[in-house]
Design an enzyme around this catalytic site. Structure first.
Site, PDB file in Angstrom:
ATOM      1  N   ARG A  53       0.852  -1.187   0.000  1.00  0.00           N
ATOM      2  CA  ARG A  53       0.000   0.000   0.000  1.00  0.00           C
ATOM      3  C   ARG A  53       0.889   1.239   0.000  1.00  0.00           C
ATOM      4  NH1 ARG A  53      -3.243  -0.150   5.004  1.00  0.00           N
ATOM      5  NH2 ARG A  53      -4.611  -1.573   3.881  1.00  0.00           N
ATOM      6  N   GLY A 431     -14.926  -1.659   2.966  1.00  0.00           N
ATOM      7  CA  GLY A 431     -15.795  -1.250   1.871  1.00  0.00           C
ATOM      8  C   GLY A 431     -16.795  -0.179   2.254  1.00  0.00           C
TER       9      GLY A 431
END
Length: 504
Positions: A53, A431
């Protein structure tokens, strides 16, 4: 941090995974400590490979950077990929430990870092994806997020003063009335506001999602001038670092500290850590138009710069592979004056600075058949976390399932307006299902035959923008095989949808 600051990663990278697993310290290095370098071992599903990331302030990336990331995942074959995240960021998958020193150096050469992007660190600073090009923007958020990132990772050297926070921590700078940045779910949010004729920001604190609790950010009753954005961030981070709870990790986010102290005591602790021991009270009113209708960024849109346009591209559930990224980099080089791409929190990409005379040719590019500027109503608002294809914490598969369910809903239903649907594989809610019109959180359940199967809890009623609201659970333990039918009824009851005829 010694793995990075003192170069210990170079020695670790020389070991095989078998050697690493043979010693507890080095096993902890790859499973835990490498997260401080932005590397996440996929031990459960992809043993020996890592997700990396990045830090990508304001979601701005160049064609050169995109091309380099494509070259990294390309070396690992078809199983490797990249994802656009819900924090305007890149995640690349397939990395192996032996390549890490070379990749870190390559990132640095193109102006990227992965440092401090995992575990108890500050995550990617989010801003307006249309910063600097939006005809209706309040302020360009890019310089503020760049300054925050430079402080957070000390210009790429690593900032060890804030790498041991009680828990992860999110920050955003709001730049438009659209609130693309989702300020109400950030630990720290800067809201544009003028005071005594001077531009600055009112402050929200404490917003977060977790498996056990979700909370919207609340006002700190504070205002800072634009030049003090980083100073305030530092003071709040040090307050959280010094006073935050470090026991049960489900109760370690900053809002728990605010609850414990009370907002005025928390504010007083922040003031103590400001350089001059002073923090102004909030401006009476911020600059956000609460009656503003949130704009969509898909398609061709004129910029504030005459003759230039931005084109919003839909990236289905944020997933790309190396050939896609090479093509995006080429398209940015050919059509964008700035050779930039902008990532959004909805996992899509914006191509800025396209001259009007180039739009016709751009729209004919084959890649835009896959990444459409004009996506369908339901697919365009679809968001999905990684799911159990790669993530060891996910309970269910999300990305492919989210696409399949949405395609079936579009085939069978007429929906009069866009509906935002978010999928998350577990209660950690990467999410962000609580802000969706309809959200799906993975779980295990039983089907009609009492067989244990993958399922979802269904959320309804999340809102984003000035009247933001977190959605509520309306159904629990719905088998994934039943989701289409259940959502069809939800669309009819709550969104005015109708069944299409002849869709058997």
């Amino acid at each position: 941090m010694k793995l990075y600051v003192e170069g210990e990663i170079n020695e670790l990278a020389k070991k095989t995974m078998q050697e690493i697993d043979g010693a507890k310290e080095s096993k902890d290095d790859v499973d835990s400590r490498l997260k401080w370098l932005g590397l996440f071992h996929r031990r459960k599903y992809q043993y020996g490979t890592f997700m990396m990331r990045l830090k990508l302030p304001n979601g701005v990336t160049t064609s050169e950077q995109t091309r380099y990331l494509a070259s990294v995942i390309e070396r690992y074959g078809e199983a490797a990929c990249a994802d656009v995240t819900t924090r305007q960021n890149w995640q690349i998958r397939g990395v192996v430990i032996g390549d890490v020193p070379d990749i870190l150096e390559g990132l640095k050469n193109v102006g990227l870092y992965s440092l401090q992007s995992g575990m108890d660190n500050v995550r990617n600073p989010v801003g307006n994806p249309l910063a600097g090009i939006d005809p209706h923007e309040i302020v360009d958020t890019r310089p503020y997020n760049k300054a925050l990132t430079d402080y957070i990772i000390s210009n790429g050297k690593g900032n060890t003063s804030i790498t041991n926070l009680p828990r992860k921590w999110n920050v955003c700078v709001v730049g438009s009335h659209d609130l693309y940045e989702h300020p109400h779910i950030n630990d720290l949010a800067y809201i544009p506001a003028t005071k005594d004729g001077k531009f600055g920001f009112n402050i929200l604190v404490g917003g977060f999602f977790s498996a056990k609790r979700c909370a919207e950010a609340i006002p700190l009753d504070a205002w800072v001038p634009g030049e003090d954005v980083t100073l305030l961030c530092k003071a709040i981070l040090e307050t959280f670092r010094d006073l935050g709870y470090r026991g049960n990790r489900q109760k370690c986010r900053m809002m728990w500290l605010i609850d414990e102290l009370g907002i005025e005591v928390f504010r007083a602790e922040v003031v103590k850590r400001m350089p001059n021991g002073f923090l102004e009270r909030a401006a009476p009113k911020d600059m956000i138009d609460v009656n503003w209708t949130r704009r969509e960024y898909f398609g061709v849109n004129p910029q504030k710069q005459e003759g230039l346009n931005f084109i919003g591209l839909h990236i289905p559930v944020g997933r790309l592979h190396a050939p896609d990224m090479y093509e995006l980099a080429r398209i940015a080089d050919v059509y964008s004056v700035s050779k930039e791409l902008r990532l959004t929190v909805e996992q899509n990409i914006i191509l800025p600075d396209v001259p009007t005379e180039k739009i016709s040719a751009l729209l004919k590019e084959p890649l835009l058949q896959k990444f459409s500027p004009f996506p369908s109503a339901l697919m365009s608002r679809l968001v999905a976390c990684t799911g159990n294809q790669f993530c060891g914490q996910a309970i269910i598969e999300t990305k492919a399932r989210a696409k399949a369910v949405t395609e079936e809903l579009e085939r069978t239903m007429e929906v009069p307006r866009p509906v935002r649907m978010h999928w998350t594989g577990c209660p950690n809610t990467c999410g962000q299902v609580q802000v969706a019109d309809i959200g799906f959180m993975g779980c295990m359940t039983r089907d009609a035959n009492k067989k244990v199967v993958e399922g979802v809890d269904i959320f309804l009623g999340g809102r984003i923008g000035a009247d933001s609201h977190l959605g509520d659970v309306i159904r629990t333990g719905v088998p994934c095989s039943d989701v289409v039918g259940v959502v069809q009824e939800i669309l009819i009851e709550h969104f005015g949808a109708k069944r299409r005829s002849n869709t058997a």
